[in-house]
Design a protein around this motif. Structure first.
Motif, short mmCIF file in Angstrom:
data_model
loop_
_atom_site.label_atom_id
_atom_site.label_comp_id
_atom_site.label_asym_id
_atom_site.label_seq_id
_atom_site.Cartn_x
_atom_site.Cartn_y
_atom_site.Cartn_z
N VAL A 19 40.19 0.55 26.66
CA VAL A 19 40.30 -0.17 25.40
C VAL A 19 39.15 -1.18 25.36
N HIS A 20 38.34 -1.11 24.34
CA HIS A 20 37.13 -1.94 24.35
C HIS A 20 36.59 -2.11 22.94
N ASP A 21 35.64 -3.01 22.82
CA ASP A 21 34.90 -3.20 21.59
C ASP A 21 33.86 -2.10 21.49
N PHE A 22 33.86 -1.35 20.41
CA PHE A 22 32.93 -0.23 20.28
C PHE A 22 31.48 -0.67 20.28
N ALA A 23 31.21 -1.92 19.96
CA ALA A 23 29.83 -2.41 19.94
C ALA A 23 29.34 -2.80 21.33
N GLU A 24 30.22 -2.77 22.33
CA GLU A 24 29.85 -3.09 23.71
C GLU A 24 30.55 -2.08 24.62
N LEU A 25 29.91 -0.98 24.87
CA LEU A 25 30.53 0.10 25.64
C LEU A 25 30.55 -0.25 27.13
N PRO A 26 31.69 -0.13 27.79
CA PRO A 26 31.84 -0.55 29.19
C PRO A 26 31.40 0.52 30.19
N PHE A 27 30.18 1.01 30.02
CA PHE A 27 29.62 2.01 30.93
C PHE A 27 28.21 1.59 31.34
N ASP A 28 27.81 2.02 32.54
CA ASP A 28 26.47 1.70 33.02
C ASP A 28 25.42 2.41 32.18
N SER A 29 24.23 1.85 32.16
CA SER A 29 23.12 2.47 31.44
C SER A 29 22.78 3.82 32.08
N GLN A 30 22.48 4.79 31.22
CA GLN A 30 22.09 6.13 31.65
C GLN A 30 23.09 6.73 32.65
N SER A 31 24.36 6.72 32.26
CA SER A 31 25.40 7.23 33.16
C SER A 31 26.27 8.31 32.54
N ILE A 32 26.11 8.59 31.23
CA ILE A 32 26.99 9.51 30.53
C ILE A 32 26.18 10.70 30.01
N ASP A 33 26.74 11.90 30.17
CA ASP A 33 26.07 13.12 29.71
C ASP A 33 26.36 13.44 28.25
N LEU A 34 27.56 13.10 27.79
CA LEU A 34 27.98 13.46 26.43
C LEU A 34 28.84 12.37 25.84
N VAL A 35 28.53 11.98 24.60
CA VAL A 35 29.32 10.99 23.86
C VAL A 35 29.76 11.62 22.54
N ILE A 36 31.05 11.49 22.23
CA ILE A 36 31.61 11.99 20.97
C ILE A 36 31.98 10.79 20.10
N LEU A 37 31.52 10.79 18.85
CA LEU A 37 31.84 9.72 17.89
C LEU A 37 32.51 10.35 16.66
N PRO A 38 33.82 10.53 16.67
CA PRO A 38 34.50 11.11 15.51
C PRO A 38 34.86 10.04 14.47
N HIS A 39 34.10 9.97 13.42
CA HIS A 39 34.37 9.05 12.29
C HIS A 39 34.39 7.58 12.72
N VAL A 40 33.62 7.23 13.71
CA VAL A 40 33.58 5.85 14.17
C VAL A 40 32.59 5.02 13.36
N ILE A 48 22.31 9.53 29.51
CA ILE A 48 21.23 9.90 30.41
C ILE A 48 20.10 10.54 29.59
N PRO A 49 18.87 10.59 30.11
CA PRO A 49 17.82 11.35 29.43
C PRO A 49 18.26 12.81 29.22
N GLU A 50 18.07 13.30 28.02
CA GLU A 50 18.52 14.63 27.61
C GLU A 50 20.04 14.70 27.41
N GLY A 51 20.72 13.53 27.45
CA GLY A 51 22.14 13.51 27.14
C GLY A 51 22.37 13.74 25.65
#
Length: 263
Positions: free
Chosen positions: A89-110, A129-132
């Motif tokens: 549970v978090h503020d969408f404007a501040e994602l609680p993940f490290d930089s360049q750590s996620i391969d895929l992000v889904i934004l459904p109607h956000v 990540i690069p090419e993410g």
């Protein structure tokens, strides 16, 4: 569960959209989006995938990535099944993940229900990540549904969730381009008349086929997939094999992310 207080930067209207998706018109939209998410995510490989918002639409069902997270800006109060899906549970404007750590992000109607859509996209760009890849769905202003929404607002009887500020696919592509994200594909769907009648929408196959053929960009909803490009970066197999990396001192980013899901 690790909870981060959600600020007012993201509107609570996204919850209203979740309720709307349970109505006949919303179910019609949701069915098309679920099919598209299943097709797109099944062929995207990696280790870490995140769906931000709208747990009513499980976009990562077909994904084969081993580590998946469903996040929200607040936990659904009534639906126990949805409460179990949300791991952050978090503020969408501040994602609680490290930089360049996620391969895929889904934004459904956000983005269309956020006060700071640009900031959310910047955060997505940071954690990818690069090419993410990022997959974004939105309601199309240039459609019969968008026209009915405009007329409904004038009459104070909106057809779609009232608080949403619908972003055109062309505008969104411009935003992604500024972040050096390359749009790989755009899909439009749902060409039925904007009604909230279940029987009418269930028999909309002919309208969907005609729309896909003759006015493909006028669907009620669109889906955009984009790839994060990093200038000057070239992946060369032999060079990577020759490079020595001190594995013993490396700290996997996955461990850091995993803590959010376990806390």
């Amino acid at each position: 569960m690790n909870e981060v207080d959600a600020s007012n930067s993201t509107q609570s209207a996204i919850i209203d959209l979740g309720d709307w998706l349970m109505q006949p018109a919303g179910t019609y939209i949701c069915a098309w989006e679920q099919a598209q998410f299943d097709l797109l995510t099944a062929d995207i490989f990696g280790f870490h995938a995140v769906q931000i918002g709208l747990p009513q639409l499980p976009a990562l069902t077909a994904s084969r990535m081993p580590h998946q997270w469903q996040t929200a800006h607040q936990v659904p109060a009534m639906n126990a099944a949805l409460r179990q899906q949300v791991v952050l549970v978090h503020d969408f404007a501040e994602l609680p993940f490290d930089s360049q750590s996620i391969d895929l992000v889904i934004l459904p109607h956000v983005l269309e229900f956020a006060k700071e859509p640009h900031q959310i996209l910047r955060e997505v760009d940071r954690i990818l990540i690069p090419e993410g890849r990022v997959i974004i769905s939105g309601l199309n202003r240039a459609s019969l549904w968008g026209a009915r929404q405009m007329m409904g607002r004038l009459a104070h009887r909106p057809f779609l969730p009232e608080e949403g500020e619908f972003i055109s696919a062309y505008r969104l592509k411009d935003w992604l381009k500024l972040l050096s994200m390359e749009v790989s594909q755009t899909r439009f769907g749902c060409y039925a008349m904007p009604v909230d009648n279940a029987q009418w929408l269930e028999n909309s196959n002919l309208m969907d086929k005609l729309g896909q053929r003759w006015w493909p960009r006028l669907g009620a909803v669109y889906m955009i997939e984009a790839i994060k490009r990093v200038r000057g970066m070239h992946l060369i197999g032999p060079a990577l094999k020759q490079k020595r990396v001190r594995q013993a001192n490396a700290v996997p980013v996955a461990n850091k992310i995993k803590e959010h899901g376990q806390n």
